[in-house]
Design an enzyme around this catalytic site. Sequence first.
Site, PDB file in Angstrom:
ATOM      1  N   ARG A 124      72.536  11.171   8.951  1.00 52.31           N
ATOM      2  CA  ARG A 124      71.580  10.185   9.632  1.00 52.31           C
ATOM      3  C   ARG A 124      71.511  10.285  10.821  1.00 52.31           C
ATOM      4  O   ARG A 124      70.218  10.660  11.410  1.00 52.31           O
ATOM      5  CB  ARG A 124      72.111   9.053   9.420  1.00 52.31           C
ATOM      6  CG  ARG A 124      72.137   8.105   7.891  1.00 52.31           C
ATOM      7  CD  ARG A 124      70.420   7.164   8.026  1.00 52.31           C
ATOM      8  NE  ARG A 124      70.115   6.924   6.229  1.00 52.31           N
ATOM      9  CZ  ARG A 124      70.765   5.826   5.689  1.00 52.31           C
ATOM     10  NH1 ARG A 124      70.609   5.077   6.513  1.00 52.31           N
ATOM     11  NH2 ARG A 124      70.277   5.829   4.941  1.00 52.31           N
TER      12      ARG A 124
ATOM     13  N   LYS B 235      79.874 -13.355  -1.162  1.00 55.66           N
ATOM     14  CA  LYS B 235      80.377 -12.534  -1.375  1.00 55.66           C
ATOM     15  C   LYS B 235      81.549 -12.386  -1.762  1.00 55.66           C
ATOM     16  O   LYS B 235      83.015 -13.951  -1.658  1.00 55.66           O
ATOM     17  CB  LYS B 235      81.095 -11.558   0.035  1.00 55.66           C
ATOM     18  CG  LYS B 235      80.862 -10.042  -0.142  1.00 55.66           C
ATOM     19  CD  LYS B 235      80.609  -9.560   1.137  1.00 55.66           C
ATOM     20  CE  LYS B 235      80.663  -8.217   0.828  1.00 55.66           C
ATOM     21  NZ  LYS B 235      79.867  -7.491   1.913  1.00 55.66           N
TER      22      LYS B 235
ATOM     23  N   GLU C 260      73.959   4.538  12.369  1.00 54.67           N
ATOM     24  CA  GLU C 260      74.128   5.993  13.046  1.00 54.67           C
ATOM     25  C   GLU C 260      73.031   6.520  13.782  1.00 54.67           C
ATOM     26  O   GLU C 260      73.815   7.064  14.635  1.00 54.67           O
ATOM     27  CB  GLU C 260      74.624   6.605  12.130  1.00 54.67           C
ATOM     28  CG  GLU C 260      75.898   6.199  10.844  1.00 54.67           C
ATOM     29  CD  GLU C 260      74.923   4.548  10.137  1.00 54.67           C
ATOM     30  OE1 GLU C 260      73.869   5.140  10.123  1.00 54.67           O
ATOM     31  OE2 GLU C 260      76.303   4.502   8.999  1.00 54.67           O
TER      32      GLU C 260
HETATM   33  C1  LIG Z   1      73.841   4.355   5.791  1.00 57.42           C
HETATM   34  C2  LIG Z   1      75.459   3.712   5.495  1.00 57.42           C
HETATM   35  N1  LIG Z   1      75.909   3.614   6.798  1.00 57.42           N
HETATM   36  C3  LIG Z   1      77.381   2.859   6.263  1.00 57.42           C
HETATM   37  C4  LIG Z   1      76.977   2.977   5.023  1.00 57.42           C
HETATM   38  C5  LIG Z   1      79.237   2.306   4.427  1.00 57.42           C
HETATM   39  N2  LIG Z   1      78.666   0.583   3.965  1.00 57.42           N
HETATM   40  C6  LIG Z   1      78.291   0.755   2.610  1.00 57.42           C
HETATM   41  S1  LIG Z   1      77.821  -1.484   1.696  1.00 57.42           S
HETATM   42  C7  LIG Z   1      77.949  -1.456   3.433  1.00 57.42           C
HETATM   43  C8  LIG Z   1      77.565  -3.118   4.337  1.00 57.42           C
HETATM   44  C9  LIG Z   1      76.318  -3.402   3.657  1.00 57.42           C
HETATM   45  O1  LIG Z   1      76.049  -4.273   3.905  1.00 57.42           O
HETATM   46  P1  LIG Z   1      75.130  -5.744   2.846  1.00 57.42           P
HETATM   47  O2  LIG Z   1      73.473  -4.397   3.119  1.00 57.42           O
HETATM   48  O3  LIG Z   1      74.971  -6.731   3.307  1.00 57.42           O
HETATM   49  O4  LIG Z   1      75.898  -5.935   1.366  1.00 57.42           O
HETATM   50  P2  LIG Z   1      76.896  -6.877   0.863  1.00 57.42           P
HETATM   51  O5  LIG Z   1      77.829  -5.701   0.873  1.00 57.42           O
HETATM   52  O6  LIG Z   1      77.311  -7.857   2.124  1.00 57.42           O
HETATM   53  O7  LIG Z   1      76.347  -7.299  -0.102  1.00 57.42           O
HETATM   54  C10 LIG Z   1      78.443  -0.357   4.067  1.00 57.42           C
HETATM   55  C11 LIG Z   1      78.264  -1.095   6.247  1.00 57.42           C
HETATM   56  C12 LIG Z   1      76.424   2.814   4.489  1.00 57.42           C
HETATM   57  N3  LIG Z   1      77.095   2.761   2.825  1.00 57.42           N
HETATM   58  N4  LIG Z   1      75.718   3.727   4.081  1.00 57.42           N
END
Ligand SMILES: Cc1ncc(C[n+]2csc(CCOP(=O)(O)OP(=O)(O)O)c2C)c(N)n1
Length: 630
Positions: free
Chosen positions: A398, A282, A370
Site C-alpha cells: 500500500r 466480536k 499504511e
Molecule cells: C491494508 C491492511 N492492513 C491491515 C490488515 C490486517 N487486518 C485484518 S482485519 C483487521 C481489522 C479489521 O477491523 P474491522 O474492519 O473493524 O473488522 P472486524 O474484524 O472488527 O470485523 C486488520 C487490521 C489488513 N487486512 N489490510
Amino acid sequence: MPILETIQGPADLKKLPSSQLPALAQEIRERIIRVTSENGGHVGPNLGVVELCIALHRVFETPADSLVFDVSHQGYVHKLLTGRNGPEFDRLRQSGGVSGFLNRGESEHDAFGAGHAGTALSAALGLATARDLRGDAGHVVAILGDAAFTCGVTLEALNNLATSMRRLVVVLNDNEWAIDKNVGAIADYLNHLITSPLYNRAHREAESFLKKLPGGRKVFEFGQLVKRDAKDFFAPQSAVFEKLKLRYIGPVDGHNIDHLCRYLEFCKRSENPVLLHVRTIKGQGLDAALGNPEKFHGASPYQIETGEPKKAAKPGDAPLWQDVFGRTLVECARADERVLGITAAMPSGTSLNLLKQELPKRYFDVGIAEEHAVVFAAGLAAKGFKPVCAIYSTFLQRSFDMIFHDVCLQNLDVTFCVDRAGLSPADGATHHGLFDIAFLRTIPNTVIMQPKDEDELADMVRTAIEFNGPVFVRYPRGAAPGVPLKDKPSLLPIGKAEVLREGVEVQIWALGVMVAGALALAGRLETEFPGVRVGVVNARFAKPLDAELLLAQVRTAKLFVTMEDHALAGGFGSAVLETLNAAHVATPVERVGWPDEFVGHGSSQEILREANGLSADAIYGRVSAALRKA
Ligand SMILES: Cc1ncc(C[n+]2csc(CCOP(=O)(O)OP(=O)(O)O)c2C)c(N)n1
C-alpha cells in the site's frame, strides 16, 4: 436433520420460517467454532456477523445482488450459506479447502475478492456504477468493519460516492475493534453514535416505528412511507454522514435477525446511497473469544472450552521473529530517545505492543493506514527523530508511493521492519509477503536486508536504526531458528555478505531463512559430485549487494545459485543477475524462489513449497542438473 444441512444456497435460506433462524444462527456458530478450533482462523469477526449474514442473504439475492465484504475475513457465514458447507469447509484455510477470504474464483456468490482492508466501498461503487452503465438491475451492498471504515481508501470512496450518488447500501459492522481496539477520531465518532443518549432515544423510536411496519410485499409501501417520514427519525442521528450525502440509519442491534431484515429491506428500497450502522459483538457465542477479542480476531487452533491454544509455546521454545524485533526495538529506544515505533493497527501482530508497554509515549498506532504511517514517519524523520515502521510485507505494498516520494526521494532516516516476509500459508495469496524486495529494490537510496536467524535480526534492527537513511529489514512469520542471542546486538557493515562455507566451483548465495537450506544443499552437492567444492554465502543484503565478493568468486565459479523466500521476478536473484550482467560475466545462475504466480493457501509451508518446486529435493534436482550442464 440440522437446519444448516438443508441449506444448499440462499434460496433454501429464504424458504425457512423466520422462527427457525435463531436455531440456524446457533448451528452456524457451532460449525464455525468446531472448524476454527481445528484449523485456526478469524473466529471473532465471523461469530459477530452470523445474524447479519443471515439477514443479508434473506433480503438480497446473490449472485444477482453483490455482497462486497471488506477484508472478507468475516466471510465464513456467507460461505456456509452459499453452498460451501461440505467437506471443503472442514478444510477451511487448508490445502484443498475453502479459502479464509472471499475469492471470485471460488464461488459466483463472491462478488469481489479481498484480504487487505478498506477496499469494499470503492469496489462496491465500481460495481454499482457498472450496473448503471450497463442498465442492469441488482443491488450492491458493501459490508465494512468500523476499522475498515477508517482506512484512507474508504474515505476516498466516501468522497467520490457523494458526487456519483449511486444506489448502494453500506453496512457498517461496528464492533469497536480492529484486531486490537479501533483507534482514532472516526472510531470515537462511531462510538459516540452508539453511546449518546440522544441517539439511543432516536434509535429506540426508530425501532418501534419499524416494528409497527408490515413485512413482505407491503415493505415497498412502507419504504415510500419511510422516505417521507424517516427524515425525522434518522436524519438527526449523524450530521457527518448526512453531509457526505449518505443517509444514515442506526445504530441497529446486529444480533436481532428480524430487525436487521426490516432495516435491510428499507435500505434496499432507497434510491440513494444509504448507510446502516449495525452494532455487533466480536466473538458472540464463544466465551473465550468474548473475553479476548484481540487473540480471537485471528486464532490458531484452540481448545473450545478454555480458549487455550492447542499448541502452546513452552519455555525454551525458539522465540517468534516478531518478538525479537519488538524486544530489540525497546532496547534501541531506551538507548536513543529519538527512536519511535509506528504500527498501522497491528500492535500485537508486529509485537510493537512491547514498546507500547515499556515506552508508551514513543509508540504510535495510526489505525489501518499504511500510507499515512509512512508519510507520518517521514515527517518525524525530517525533524530528526528515528521512526521505525513495523508493517507486514503484504500491507507495505500500500505504501509504495510514500516510500518512494516521501522517504527515499528525501533520503529520510526511516527504518522499516517488514514482518511476514515469506509465506502466510493458511491465509494465502493476499497475505504472502513475496514481493517486497522487488518493489523496494527499484527505488534509489534503499537498503534491504534479511537475517538468517534471530541473533542476526537483532543486529539488523540495531544497524538499521543507527544507519542514517531508509532501511528495510524483512523477516518471516513464526518462530525463529532458536540460536542464542548476544547480550548486545552488533552493527553490521552495510552491503557486506558473510561467507559461511568456502567454495570454488559452485557458490550458493542465500538470503535470510534460505541460508539453512543452502548449507544443507551444499553438503549434498559435495557428496554427490566428488571434487566439486560448494561455497555458501549468507548474502544479508538484497541491496546493496556485496558486488565485490560476488565478482571475486567469478574467477573460479562454474555455477552460481541464488536462494530467496521471495518471488523470482525482480527479487534477490535478479539483483545477482544484474550485477553479473553489468560486469559482463556470463557464468550461469540457477535462481531458486517463488514462481511468477499468485500462490494460494495451503496447510503448511512444506506443502506449498512442494507444490511450487521448492522442496529440498526439487531444489537439489534443479541445481544438480544445472551443475551437470555447467
Ligand atoms: C491494508 C491492511 N492492513 C491491515 C490488515 C490486517 N487486518 C485484518 S482485519 C483487521 C481489522 C479489521 O477491523 P474491522 O474492519 O473493524 O473488522 P472486524 O474484524 O472488527 O470485523 C486488520 C487490521 C489488513 N487486512 N489490510
